[in-house]
Design a protein around this motif. Sequence first.
Motif, PDB file in Angstrom:
ATOM      1  N   GLY A   1      58.570  -8.614  24.892  1.00  0.00           N
ATOM      2  CA  GLY A   1      58.276  -9.442  23.722  1.00  0.00           C
ATOM      3  C   GLY A   1      59.350  -9.328  22.660  1.00  0.00           C
ATOM      4  O   GLY A   1      59.691 -10.311  22.007  1.00  0.00           O
ATOM      5  N   ALA A   2      59.901  -8.120  22.495  1.00  0.00           N
ATOM      6  CA  ALA A   2      60.988  -7.934  21.528  1.00  0.00           C
ATOM      7  C   ALA A   2      62.226  -8.701  21.957  1.00  0.00           C
ATOM      8  O   ALA A   2      62.927  -9.280  21.126  1.00  0.00           O
ATOM      9  CB  ALA A   2      61.292  -6.442  21.393  1.00  0.00           C
ATOM     10  N   ILE A   3      62.506  -8.711  23.248  1.00  0.00           N
ATOM     11  CA  ILE A   3      63.652  -9.476  23.757  1.00  0.00           C
ATOM     12  C   ILE A   3      63.430 -10.972  23.522  1.00  0.00           C
ATOM     13  O   ILE A   3      64.347 -11.685  23.098  1.00  0.00           O
ATOM     14  CB  ILE A   3      63.900  -9.178  25.247  1.00  0.00           C
ATOM     15  N   VAL A   4      62.221 -11.448  23.782  1.00  0.00           N
ATOM     16  CA  VAL A   4      61.903 -12.867  23.558  1.00  0.00           C
ATOM     17  C   VAL A   4      62.120 -13.212  22.091  1.00  0.00           C
ATOM     18  O   VAL A   4      62.742 -14.236  21.770  1.00  0.00           O
ATOM     19  CB  VAL A   4      60.452 -13.175  23.998  1.00  0.00           C
ATOM     20  N   TYR A   5      61.631 -12.377  21.189  1.00  0.00           N
ATOM     21  CA  TYR A   5      61.820 -12.621  19.752  1.00  0.00           C
ATOM     22  C   TYR A   5      63.304 -12.633  19.406  1.00  0.00           C
ATOM     23  O   TYR A   5      63.767 -13.503  18.670  1.00  0.00           O
ATOM     24  CB  TYR A   5      61.078 -11.558  18.934  1.00  0.00           C
ATOM     25  N   ALA A   6      64.044 -11.667  19.922  1.00  0.00           N
ATOM     26  CA  ALA A   6      65.469 -11.547  19.591  1.00  0.00           C
ATOM     27  C   ALA A   6      66.270 -12.741  20.095  1.00  0.00           C
ATOM     28  O   ALA A   6      67.262 -13.129  19.477  1.00  0.00           O
ATOM     29  CB  ALA A   6      66.031 -10.253  20.174  1.00  0.00           C
ATOM     30  N   LEU A   7      65.851 -13.339  21.198  1.00  0.00           N
ATOM     31  CA  LEU A   7      66.597 -14.454  21.777  1.00  0.00           C
ATOM     32  C   LEU A   7      66.107 -15.826  21.328  1.00  0.00           C
ATOM     33  O   LEU A   7      66.883 -16.786  21.314  1.00  0.00           O
ATOM     34  CB  LEU A   7      66.549 -14.379  23.308  1.00  0.00           C
ATOM     35  N   VAL A   8      64.837 -15.930  20.952  1.00  0.00           N
ATOM     36  CA  VAL A   8      64.267 -17.241  20.620  1.00  0.00           C
ATOM     37  C   VAL A   8      64.151 -17.450  19.111  1.00  0.00           C
ATOM     38  O   VAL A   8      64.719 -18.402  18.571  1.00  0.00           O
ATOM     39  CB  VAL A   8      62.885 -17.419  21.292  1.00  0.00           C
TER      40      VAL A   8
ATOM     41  N   ILE B   1      62.970   2.061  20.186  1.00  0.00           N
ATOM     42  CA  ILE B   1      63.632   1.813  18.895  1.00  0.00           C
ATOM     43  C   ILE B   1      63.903   0.323  18.721  1.00  0.00           C
ATOM     44  O   ILE B   1      63.670  -0.237  17.648  1.00  0.00           O
ATOM     45  CB  ILE B   1      64.926   2.642  18.783  1.00  0.00           C
ATOM     46  N   PHE B   2      64.374  -0.335  19.784  1.00  0.00           N
ATOM     47  CA  PHE B   2      64.630  -1.779  19.726  1.00  0.00           C
ATOM     48  C   PHE B   2      63.332  -2.532  19.451  1.00  0.00           C
ATOM     49  O   PHE B   2      63.288  -3.451  18.621  1.00  0.00           O
ATOM     50  CB  PHE B   2      65.261  -2.252  21.036  1.00  0.00           C
ATOM     51  N   TRP B   3      62.249  -2.145  20.141  1.00  0.00           N
ATOM     52  CA  TRP B   3      60.948  -2.788  19.958  1.00  0.00           C
ATOM     53  C   TRP B   3      60.493  -2.658  18.508  1.00  0.00           C
ATOM     54  O   TRP B   3      60.062  -3.639  17.882  1.00  0.00           O
ATOM     55  CB  TRP B   3      59.921  -2.158  20.896  1.00  0.00           C
ATOM     56  N   LEU B   4      60.592  -1.454  17.956  1.00  0.00           N
ATOM     57  CA  LEU B   4      60.162  -1.215  16.585  1.00  0.00           C
ATOM     58  C   LEU B   4      61.030  -1.996  15.592  1.00  0.00           C
ATOM     59  O   LEU B   4      60.520  -2.572  14.622  1.00  0.00           O
ATOM     60  CB  LEU B   4      60.212   0.280  16.269  1.00  0.00           C
ATOM     61  N   TRP B   5      62.328  -2.047  15.837  1.00  0.00           N
ATOM     62  CA  TRP B   5      63.253  -2.784  14.977  1.00  0.00           C
ATOM     63  C   TRP B   5      62.878  -4.271  14.942  1.00  0.00           C
ATOM     64  O   TRP B   5      62.813  -4.891  13.875  1.00  0.00           O
ATOM     65  CB  TRP B   5      64.680  -2.583  15.481  1.00  0.00           C
ATOM     66  N   MET B   6      62.613  -4.870  16.109  1.00  0.00           N
ATOM     67  CA  MET B   6      62.266  -6.289  16.161  1.00  0.00           C
ATOM     68  C   MET B   6      60.910  -6.544  15.519  1.00  0.00           C
ATOM     69  O   MET B   6      60.715  -7.559  14.840  1.00  0.00           O
ATOM     70  CB  MET B   6      62.270  -6.808  17.609  1.00  0.00           C
ATOM     71  N   LEU B   7      59.953  -5.641  15.703  1.00  0.00           N
ATOM     72  CA  LEU B   7      58.634  -5.800  15.087  1.00  0.00           C
ATOM     73  C   LEU B   7      58.750  -5.755  13.568  1.00  0.00           C
ATOM     74  O   LEU B   7      58.194  -6.613  12.868  1.00  0.00           O
ATOM     75  CB  LEU B   7      57.680  -4.707  15.574  1.00  0.00           C
TER      76      LEU B   7
ATOM     77  N   ILE C   1      52.300 -15.686  16.042  1.00  0.00           N
ATOM     78  CA  ILE C   1      52.486 -15.741  17.498  1.00  0.00           C
ATOM     79  C   ILE C   1      53.586 -14.781  17.930  1.00  0.00           C
ATOM     80  O   ILE C   1      53.423 -14.036  18.897  1.00  0.00           O
ATOM     81  CB  ILE C   1      52.787 -17.182  17.958  1.00  0.00           C
ATOM     82  N   HIS C   2      54.688 -14.766  17.220  1.00  0.00           N
ATOM     83  CA  HIS C   2      55.793 -13.894  17.615  1.00  0.00           C
ATOM     84  C   HIS C   2      55.437 -12.420  17.448  1.00  0.00           C
ATOM     85  O   HIS C   2      55.800 -11.598  18.286  1.00  0.00           O
ATOM     86  CB  HIS C   2      57.069 -14.241  16.858  1.00  0.00           C
ATOM     87  N   VAL C   3      54.727 -12.072  16.396  1.00  0.00           N
ATOM     88  CA  VAL C   3      54.310 -10.682  16.205  1.00  0.00           C
ATOM     89  C   VAL C   3      53.352 -10.263  17.321  1.00  0.00           C
ATOM     90  O   VAL C   3      53.479  -9.168  17.883  1.00  0.00           O
ATOM     91  CB  VAL C   3      53.686 -10.471  14.810  1.00  0.00           C
ATOM     92  N   VAL C   4      52.415 -11.126  17.671  1.00  0.00           N
ATOM     93  CA  VAL C   4      51.484 -10.816  18.763  1.00  0.00           C
ATOM     94  C   VAL C   4      52.234 -10.667  20.083  1.00  0.00           C
ATOM     95  O   VAL C   4      51.963  -9.748  20.865  1.00  0.00           O
ATOM     96  CB  VAL C   4      50.374 -11.893  18.866  1.00  0.00           C
ATOM     97  N   VAL C   5      53.199 -11.529  20.335  1.00  0.00           N
ATOM     98  CA  VAL C   5      53.999 -11.433  21.564  1.00  0.00           C
ATOM     99  C   VAL C   5      54.752 -10.104  21.601  1.00  0.00           C
ATOM    100  O   VAL C   5      54.793  -9.435  22.635  1.00  0.00           O
ATOM    101  CB  VAL C   5      54.971 -12.635  21.687  1.00  0.00           C
ATOM    102  N   ILE C   6      55.333  -9.699  20.481  1.00  0.00           N
ATOM    103  CA  ILE C   6      56.059  -8.430  20.437  1.00  0.00           C
ATOM    104  C   ILE C   6      55.120  -7.257  20.709  1.00  0.00           C
ATOM    105  O   ILE C   6      55.446  -6.354  21.478  1.00  0.00           O
ATOM    106  CB  ILE C   6      56.771  -8.249  19.073  1.00  0.00           C
ATOM    107  N   VAL C   7      53.939  -7.279  20.091  1.00  0.00           N
ATOM    108  CA  VAL C   7      52.996  -6.170  20.251  1.00  0.00           C
ATOM    109  C   VAL C   7      52.427  -6.127  21.666  1.00  0.00           C
ATOM    110  O   VAL C   7      52.374  -5.063  22.293  1.00  0.00           O
ATOM    111  CB  VAL C   7      51.863  -6.270  19.196  1.00  0.00           C
ATOM    112  N   VAL C   8      52.022  -7.273  22.192  1.00  0.00           N
ATOM    113  CA  VAL C   8      51.365  -7.308  23.499  1.00  0.00           C
ATOM    114  C   VAL C   8      52.350  -7.076  24.644  1.00  0.00           C
ATOM    115  O   VAL C   8      52.061  -6.317  25.574  1.00  0.00           O
ATOM    116  CB  VAL C   8      50.606  -8.645  23.690  1.00  0.00           C
ATOM    117  N   LEU C   9      53.507  -7.707  24.579  1.00  0.00           N
ATOM    118  CA  LEU C   9      54.461  -7.604  25.684  1.00  0.00           C
ATOM    119  C   LEU C   9      55.460  -6.456  25.533  1.00  0.00           C
ATOM    120  O   LEU C   9      56.272  -6.232  26.430  1.00  0.00           O
ATOM    121  CB  LEU C   9      55.213  -8.923  25.854  1.00  0.00           C
TER     122      LEU C   9
END
Length: 75
Positions: free
Chosen positions: A57-64, A19-25, A45-53
């Motif tokens: 990747g969602a945590i990276v997006y949420a923090l960066v 759910i967290f992953w989908l929310w961030m995507l 880049i951020h969308v690809v990071v979220i999808v691949v990792l």
Amino acid sequence: MESSLFLLAFGLVFLVGGIFWLWMLIDALRRPAAEWEAAGQNQIIHVVVIVVLGFIGAIVYALVARPRLVEVARS
């Protein structure tokens, strides 16, 4: 009994993480390009990071990226 409790806990963690992953995507995809540019971030880049990792990747997006995007959106 122990294994079923473990599976229940694992399933719950997996569900919350998904759910967290989908929310961030969705959050990353719905933000306008102007916000990304003003925040100095790259949406693709951020969308690809979220999808691949995935969850990481969602945590990276949420923090960066997300805090900067929220700041730009508020101003």
